[in-house]
Design an enzyme around this catalytic site. Structure first.
Site, PDB file in Angstrom:
ATOM      1  CG  ASN A 255      -2.041   0.990   1.165  1.00  0.00           C
ATOM      2  OD1 ASN A 255      -2.149   1.770   0.228  1.00  0.00           O
ATOM      3  ND2 ASN A 255      -2.840   1.044   2.207  1.00  0.00           N
ATOM      4  CB  CYS A 256       1.657   3.739   2.611  1.00  0.00           C
ATOM      5  SG  CYS A 256      -0.083   4.051   2.996  1.00  0.00           S
TER       6      CYS A 256
END
Length: 170
Positions: free
Chosen positions: A116-117
């Site tokens: 994700n990030c």
């Protein structure tokens, strides 16, 4: 002035390492991340950037909430960068220029969540021309079925897939 490598510590916040929603293998992962930050702090030329996710109201990591604080607080001249999107550069359009102004040309990314990030920030960092390294064992996530109860990839498999995508030698 010699070019500098920055260590970017992404979303190492209480939501992932305390309470009921810890990422897989959170204790060992946090130990490895802490050790890496300590090692970097012993150098005189490195820059450490702590990225803190500011989630919307009602989320675990909403600003001011119990699970929002960082597990490793910035000290000295370390940077704190807050974000509201998966991609740290998207939330902070001046970040790439600030890094270049500081002499940074290489970024080592560690933290959460791998797919994700960490992944989103890594892609933009490369697009901005930074050399990016993603060390094995220093980024983590949840098992795919952690919240749904549905079977799926384990956190280790997800992290390994992201590792393979960006660092094919591993």
């Amino acid at each position: 002035k010699p070019m500098t490598k920055a260590l970017m510590v992404i979303d190492v916040q209480k939501w992932g390492f305390t309470g009921d929603w810890q990422v897989a293998d959170s204790v060992a992962l946090l130990t490895r991340i802490r050790n890496r930050v300590e090692l970097e702090r012993q150098k005189s030329d490195g820059l450490i950037i702590h990225v803190q996710n500011d989630a919307p109201e009602g989320e675990l990591d909403a600003p001011g909430g119990e699970y929002w604080p960082l597990m490793i607080d910035p000290i000295g001249n370390e940077w704190l960068v807050n974000k509201t999107t998966a991609d740290t550069f998207e939330t902070n359009p001046d970040l790439a220029d600030r890094l270049r102004a500081a002499g940074v040309d290489e970024i080592e990314m560690i933290g959460c969540q791998s797919e994700n990030c960490v992944r989103a920030t890594l892609i933009t960092a490369r697009e901005e021309g930074f050399k990016v390294t993603l060390p094995v064992g220093l980024h983590g996530t949840y098992d795919e079925g952690a919240f749904s109860g549905e079977p799926g990839l384990t956190a280790a498999e997800i992290s390994a897939r992201i590792q393979q995508e960006f660092d094919p030698q591993h």
